[in-house]
Scaffold this motif. Sequence first.
Motif, PDB file in Angstrom:
ATOM      1  N   ASN A 245       0.797 -50.439 -36.855  1.00  0.00           N
ATOM      2  CA  ASN A 245       0.617 -52.009 -37.250  1.00  0.00           C
ATOM      3  C   ASN A 245       0.048 -51.978 -38.549  1.00  0.00           C
ATOM      4  O   ASN A 245      -1.144 -51.587 -38.824  1.00  0.00           O
ATOM      5  CB  ASN A 245      -0.270 -52.430 -36.031  1.00  0.00           C
ATOM      6  CG  ASN A 245      -0.649 -54.040 -36.374  1.00  0.00           C
ATOM      7  OD1 ASN A 245      -0.248 -54.781 -37.525  1.00  0.00           O
ATOM      8  ND2 ASN A 245      -1.066 -54.680 -35.356  1.00  0.00           N
ATOM      9  N   PRO A 246       0.344 -52.679 -39.515  1.00  0.00           N
ATOM     10  CA  PRO A 246      -0.031 -52.641 -40.999  1.00  0.00           C
ATOM     11  C   PRO A 246      -1.526 -53.388 -40.905  1.00  0.00           C
ATOM     12  O   PRO A 246      -2.260 -53.312 -41.857  1.00  0.00           O
ATOM     13  CB  PRO A 246       0.911 -53.444 -41.894  1.00  0.00           C
ATOM     14  CG  PRO A 246       1.941 -53.850 -41.010  1.00  0.00           C
ATOM     15  CD  PRO A 246       1.912 -53.317 -39.440  1.00  0.00           C
ATOM     16  N   PHE A 247      -1.666 -54.474 -40.116  1.00  0.00           N
ATOM     17  CA  PHE A 247      -2.741 -55.245 -40.115  1.00  0.00           C
ATOM     18  C   PHE A 247      -4.012 -54.133 -39.459  1.00  0.00           C
ATOM     19  O   PHE A 247      -5.096 -54.390 -40.162  1.00  0.00           O
ATOM     20  CB  PHE A 247      -2.601 -56.363 -39.175  1.00  0.00           C
ATOM     21  CG  PHE A 247      -3.701 -57.381 -39.326  1.00  0.00           C
ATOM     22  CD1 PHE A 247      -4.103 -58.120 -40.263  1.00  0.00           C
ATOM     23  CD2 PHE A 247      -4.563 -57.534 -37.801  1.00  0.00           C
ATOM     24  CE1 PHE A 247      -5.322 -58.799 -40.181  1.00  0.00           C
ATOM     25  CE2 PHE A 247      -5.824 -57.937 -38.002  1.00  0.00           C
ATOM     26  CZ  PHE A 247      -6.148 -58.761 -39.213  1.00  0.00           C
ATOM     27  N   GLU A 248      -3.708 -53.633 -38.659  1.00  0.00           N
ATOM     28  CA  GLU A 248      -4.702 -52.774 -38.102  1.00  0.00           C
ATOM     29  C   GLU A 248      -5.047 -51.575 -39.190  1.00  0.00           C
ATOM     30  O   GLU A 248      -6.177 -51.263 -39.180  1.00  0.00           O
ATOM     31  CB  GLU A 248      -4.413 -51.895 -36.761  1.00  0.00           C
ATOM     32  CG  GLU A 248      -4.183 -52.816 -35.793  1.00  0.00           C
ATOM     33  CD  GLU A 248      -3.827 -52.242 -34.217  1.00  0.00           C
ATOM     34  OE1 GLU A 248      -3.762 -51.061 -34.196  1.00  0.00           O
ATOM     35  OE2 GLU A 248      -3.420 -53.172 -33.426  1.00  0.00           O
TER      36      GLU A 248
ATOM     37  N   MET B  10      -4.899 -51.965 -42.426  1.00  0.00           N
ATOM     38  CA  MET B  10      -5.811 -52.479 -43.469  1.00  0.00           C
ATOM     39  C   MET B  10      -7.120 -52.892 -42.899  1.00  0.00           C
ATOM     40  O   MET B  10      -8.067 -52.569 -43.509  1.00  0.00           O
ATOM     41  CB  MET B  10      -5.126 -53.983 -43.707  1.00  0.00           C
ATOM     42  CG  MET B  10      -5.731 -54.720 -44.830  1.00  0.00           C
ATOM     43  SD  MET B  10      -4.696 -56.178 -45.327  1.00  0.00           S
ATOM     44  CE  MET B  10      -5.119 -57.459 -43.988  1.00  0.00           C
ATOM     45  N   ILE B  11      -7.365 -53.256 -41.675  1.00  0.00           N
ATOM     46  CA  ILE B  11      -8.687 -53.354 -41.094  1.00  0.00           C
ATOM     47  C   ILE B  11      -9.467 -52.238 -40.985  1.00  0.00           C
ATOM     48  O   ILE B  11     -10.599 -51.977 -41.562  1.00  0.00           O
ATOM     49  CB  ILE B  11      -8.613 -54.263 -39.775  1.00  0.00           C
ATOM     50  CG1 ILE B  11      -7.815 -55.649 -39.786  1.00  0.00           C
ATOM     51  CG2 ILE B  11      -9.947 -54.275 -38.942  1.00  0.00           C
ATOM     52  CD1 ILE B  11      -8.802 -56.425 -40.440  1.00  0.00           C
ATOM     53  N   ALA B  12      -8.852 -51.097 -40.760  1.00  0.00           N
ATOM     54  CA  ALA B  12      -9.436 -49.734 -40.691  1.00  0.00           C
ATOM     55  C   ALA B  12      -9.780 -49.497 -41.949  1.00  0.00           C
ATOM     56  O   ALA B  12     -10.924 -48.808 -42.497  1.00  0.00           O
ATOM     57  CB  ALA B  12      -8.593 -48.758 -40.186  1.00  0.00           C
ATOM     58  N   GLN B  13      -9.034 -49.593 -43.203  1.00  0.00           N
ATOM     59  CA  GLN B  13      -9.397 -49.206 -44.486  1.00  0.00           C
ATOM     60  C   GLN B  13     -10.589 -50.034 -44.942  1.00  0.00           C
ATOM     61  O   GLN B  13     -11.283 -49.654 -45.671  1.00  0.00           O
ATOM     62  CB  GLN B  13      -8.018 -49.709 -45.136  1.00  0.00           C
ATOM     63  CG  GLN B  13      -8.212 -49.299 -46.771  1.00  0.00           C
ATOM     64  CD  GLN B  13      -7.014 -49.713 -47.669  1.00  0.00           C
ATOM     65  OE1 GLN B  13      -5.838 -50.318 -47.188  1.00  0.00           O
ATOM     66  NE2 GLN B  13      -7.094 -49.147 -48.862  1.00  0.00           N
TER      67      GLN B  13
END
Length: 135
Positions: free
Chosen positions: A6-9, A11-14
Amino acid sequence: MTDKTNPFEAMIAQYQEMAKAMNPALESFTPKGFEALWPTMPKEVMEMWFGNTLNKDGLDAKTRLLLALAALTVLGAQADAQIRMTVRHLMEAGATKQEIIETIGQMSMFAGIPAMTRAMELAQDVMADSEESDT
């Protein structure tokens, strides 16, 4: 798409890793800690900032805060810290428990029962804490 992540997850982790690198204290940050910095402000300060400064003959602080509580409820009662602070400010501004409860209850027509219930739970917690500190 062959990518199963999931690209959103990602991004959040980053962003979380970046925040930890800049300030390790952010790893354990909680909005309740922020609330403790300024749990409430005196009615006179609220009147100066929100009432008399904006419109001398306009709404008083209590009315403005009841409107803010209504708006926070309609938004889905997702802003726990803001609802708790608004209820504390309302009590400082002279709002009764009944006025606070009625404001939240009225919003059930617009926000739905789950949002109204969540806002009511948060408000009741604040009011209960206030009663405990008064005794």
